[in-house]
Design an enzyme around this catalytic site. Structure first.
Site, PDB file in Angstrom:
ATOM      1  N   THR A   7      11.780  -7.784 -11.009  1.00 37.01           N
ATOM      2  CA  THR A   7      11.418  -9.063 -11.308  1.00 37.01           C
ATOM      3  C   THR A   7      10.114  -9.280 -10.351  1.00 37.01           C
ATOM      4  O   THR A   7      10.200  -9.085  -9.280  1.00 37.01           O
ATOM      5  CB  THR A   7      12.257 -10.260 -10.924  1.00 37.01           C
ATOM      6  OG1 THR A   7      13.451 -10.022 -11.952  1.00 37.01           O
ATOM      7  CG2 THR A   7      11.731 -11.661 -11.553  1.00 37.01           C
TER       8      THR A   7
ATOM      9  N   ASN B 224      -7.892   4.028   8.793  1.00 34.94           N
ATOM     10  CA  ASN B 224      -7.138   2.735   9.518  1.00 34.94           C
ATOM     11  C   ASN B 224      -7.247   2.583  10.988  1.00 34.94           C
ATOM     12  O   ASN B 224      -7.384   1.608  11.425  1.00 34.94           O
ATOM     13  CB  ASN B 224      -5.883   2.529   8.914  1.00 34.94           C
ATOM     14  CG  ASN B 224      -5.139   3.914   9.181  1.00 34.94           C
ATOM     15  OD1 ASN B 224      -5.254   4.806   8.489  1.00 34.94           O
ATOM     16  ND2 ASN B 224      -3.939   3.812   9.778  1.00 34.94           N
TER      17      ASN B 224
ATOM     18  N   CYS C 163       1.913   1.925  13.159  1.00 33.96           N
ATOM     19  CA  CYS C 163       2.916   2.871  12.658  1.00 33.96           C
ATOM     20  C   CYS C 163       3.288   3.757  13.843  1.00 33.96           C
ATOM     21  O   CYS C 163       4.272   4.463  14.041  1.00 33.96           O
ATOM     22  CB  CYS C 163       2.836   3.367  11.467  1.00 33.96           C
ATOM     23  SG  CYS C 163       1.639   2.549  10.105  1.00 33.96           S
TER      24      CYS C 163
ATOM     25  N   SER D 223      -3.497  -3.344  -0.587  1.00 32.03           N
ATOM     26  CA  SER D 223      -2.490  -4.061   0.044  1.00 32.03           C
ATOM     27  C   SER D 223      -2.876  -5.441   0.425  1.00 32.03           C
ATOM     28  O   SER D 223      -4.007  -5.309   1.017  1.00 32.03           O
ATOM     29  CB  SER D 223      -1.948  -3.146   1.440  1.00 32.03           C
ATOM     30  OG  SER D 223      -0.625  -4.139   1.903  1.00 32.03           O
TER      31      SER D 223
ATOM     32  N   GLY E 244       0.889  -1.244   0.010  1.00 35.04           N
ATOM     33  CA  GLY E 244       0.165  -0.181  -0.169  1.00 35.04           C
ATOM     34  C   GLY E 244       1.006   1.056  -0.016  1.00 35.04           C
ATOM     35  O   GLY E 244       0.555   2.381  -0.682  1.00 35.04           O
ATOM     36  N   SER E 245       2.011   1.309   0.733  1.00 35.02           N
ATOM     37  CA  SER E 245       2.890   2.569   0.992  1.00 35.02           C
ATOM     38  C   SER E 245       3.434   2.971  -0.442  1.00 35.02           C
ATOM     39  O   SER E 245       3.210   4.095  -0.901  1.00 35.02           O
ATOM     40  CB  SER E 245       3.863   2.210   1.718  1.00 35.02           C
ATOM     41  OG  SER E 245       3.367   1.966   3.011  1.00 35.02           O
TER      42      SER E 245
ATOM     43  N   GLN F 247      -7.687  -0.172   3.312  1.00 34.14           N
ATOM     44  CA  GLN F 247      -8.666  -0.782   4.334  1.00 34.14           C
ATOM     45  C   GLN F 247      -9.999  -1.136   4.181  1.00 34.14           C
ATOM     46  O   GLN F 247     -10.585  -1.877   4.656  1.00 34.14           O
ATOM     47  CB  GLN F 247      -8.675   0.064   5.875  1.00 34.14           C
ATOM     48  CG  GLN F 247      -7.604   0.542   6.512  1.00 34.14           C
ATOM     49  CD  GLN F 247      -7.193  -0.499   7.384  1.00 34.14           C
ATOM     50  OE1 GLN F 247      -8.017  -1.558   7.880  1.00 34.14           O
ATOM     51  NE2 GLN F 247      -5.786  -0.601   7.754  1.00 34.14           N
TER      52      GLN F 247
HETATM   53  C1  LIG Z   1      -1.657  -0.715   6.083  1.00 35.08           C
HETATM   54  C2  LIG Z   1      -1.868   0.605   5.366  1.00 35.08           C
HETATM   55  C3  LIG Z   1      -1.148   1.323   4.616  1.00 35.08           C
HETATM   56  C4  LIG Z   1       0.189   0.596   4.031  1.00 35.08           C
HETATM   57  O1  LIG Z   1       0.122  -0.599   3.288  1.00 35.08           O
HETATM   58  P1  LIG Z   1       1.532  -1.599   3.356  1.00 35.08           P
HETATM   59  O2  LIG Z   1       1.211  -2.678   2.459  1.00 35.08           O
HETATM   60  O3  LIG Z   1       1.829  -1.867   4.702  1.00 35.08           O
HETATM   61  O4  LIG Z   1       2.674  -0.474   2.899  1.00 35.08           O
HETATM   62  C5  LIG Z   1      -1.560   2.458   3.750  1.00 35.08           C
HETATM   63  N1  LIG Z   1      -2.778   2.982   3.848  1.00 35.08           N
HETATM   64  C6  LIG Z   1      -3.676   2.529   4.773  1.00 35.08           C
HETATM   65  C7  LIG Z   1      -4.959   3.029   4.949  1.00 35.08           C
HETATM   66  C8  LIG Z   1      -3.171   1.253   5.506  1.00 35.08           C
HETATM   67  O5  LIG Z   1      -4.029   0.658   6.498  1.00 35.08           O
END
Ligand SMILES: *Cc1c(COP(=O)(O)O)cnc(C)c1O
Length: 394
Positions: free
Chosen positions: A236, A150, A323, A198, A69-70, A178
């Site tokens: 890859t 989140n 986090c 994610s 997600g990041s 989320q």
């Molecule tokens: C967990 C989360 C992310 C980050 O996702 P990762 O796969 O851990 O990098 C970004 N946005 C929200 C809202 C999240 O809950």
């Protein structure tokens, strides 16, 4: 153990694990290789792309696999910004309670000369589409608002915000990490141009995710190298992880209605039970809320001690996002909805799974009541409140 921190990460589903192991054992070829072993891996990759796209109403060619997600948030926002810069449009709109993957990317863009408007979030944890509309200017290149928060689980009026962006001809990115796999998300119906997701938030593996970018949007690379992912994300491909993500997402989508109904019932039982604790308050709207999210503030206690004592009782929960816990700063999300520092410190997030039982819910309620009562029994802040030396906020 009762795991109630699914917003931080989820356990991989059996389908996801099985798929991943099979792919690691069998389809370990490089999808860019031309011989059949490579091409078989390529087929797995493209089948996963089709499956993922189908769940969110996209075309396979609009899905870019990322490390999570990041990365997807970073790439979407960076792309929107670069497209804007080319047209001399350097204003971006977001909200104060976004994930740090969004907020920190925006901070970086601010240093590069972009102007950032962070919309205030209402006390109920919602953003109004009319306020997005009012904030849009001639030089706005991007609006980025999360689908569901989140920490407090509130679900934003994404479709309406998307409609505003379409009307004003501004790109719209949604951090749907989320939401995807938990509530219905459809990029076409919801007027979304870019979306991040994610795998580890919907029972897939960690380190895998995807970015949806509507056809015609030119993405900016974060990683340079080979021509993988249509030249927009070098490296890859993580074929086993991607295949496992697709398996987890298909499963989540198939069971979504049933799971959400059960979780919503369990969530509301938790909210009613925990809400009986005096001087407590639910954070975020009770209705526009993820099926699995419960978030409370308690006056006169520290969230950290609450978590440790709950852990002793076998309950894994969180006081905010994974986090930010570990830092002493109160959650930026709780501050954004107007909770003062003292109260924001005494917060508890329970993000329940699909398989939680009524018995477990009742055990959590009783445990939270016991632990909050215990902590208050020797809390100087609580004594001051009880003796009227300080006023109650909640
Ligand atoms: C967990 C989360 C992310 C980050 O996702 P990762 O796969 O851990 O990098 C970004 N946005 C929200 C809202 C999240 O809950």
């Amino acid at each position: 153990m009762i795991y109630a921190d699914n917003a931080a990460t989820t356990k991989m589903s059996k389908a996801a694990v099985d798929t991943m192991v099979t792919m690691m054992n069998e389809e370990w070829g490089n999808p860019s290789s031309l011989y059949s072993h490579g091409q078989n891996a390529k087929e797995v990759l493209e089948k996963a792309r089709e499956d993922v796209a189908a769940v969110i109403g996209a075309q396979p060619g609009e899905i870019l696999f990322t490390s999570g997600g990041s990365e997807a948030d970073n790439q979407a926002i960076r792309s929107g910004a670069e497209l804007g810069r080319k047209k001399g449009k350097m204003h971006i709109i977001s909200s104060a309670f976004e994930h740090h993957a969004v907020l920190h990317t925006l901070e970086k863009l601010k240093k590069e000369g972009f102007e950032i408007t962070l919309l205030a979030v209402h006390e109920n944890g919602l953003i109004r589409p009319s306020e997005v509309e009012e904030a849009i200017r001639d030089d706005t290149c991007l609006v980025t608002i999360m689908y569901a928060n989140n920490e407090i689980g509130t679900i934003q009026p994404i479709r309406e915000i998307g409609a505003v962006c379409r009307k004003k001809n501004v790109l719209f990115h949604v951090d749907a990490v989320q939401a995807v796999g938990h509530i219905p998300v459809n990029v076409a119906d919801d007027n979304i141009d870019m979306l991040s997701a994610s795998a580890h938030k919907f029972h897939g593996p960690k380190g895998v995710g995807f970015l949806y970018a509507k056809k015609g949007i030119l993405l900016t690379n974060l990683i340079e190298g080979g021509a993988q992912e249509r030249g927009k994300r070098a490296g890859t491909e993580n074929v086993p992880g991607i295949a496992a993500m697709a398996a987890a997402l298909k499963e989540a989508a198939a069971g979504m209605q049933e799971n959400a109904a059960h979780q919503t019932a369990m969530r509301d039982r938790l909210i009613a039970g925990i809400g009986e604790i005096p001087h407590s308050a639910l954070n975020g709207d009770a209705v526009h809320r993820l099926p699995g999210n419960v978030n409370f503030c308690f006056e006169g206690i520290e969230g950290e001690s609450l978590l440790l004592l709950l852990d002793d009782k076998g309950i894994q929960a969180s006081s905010g996002s994974a986090c930010t816990s570990g830092s002493l700063d109160p959650s930026h999300v709780l501050l954004a909805i107007g909770r003062v520092h003292d109260v924001a410190h005494g917060s508890l997030r329970l993000s329940i799974g699909e398989d939680i039982t009524g018995e477990e819910v009742d055990y959590i309620i009783q445990s939270v009541k016991d632990v909050v009562g215990y902590l208050r029994s020797f809390s100087p802040i609580w004594r001051n409140l009880m003796e009227g030396k300080k006023a109650f906020i909640l």
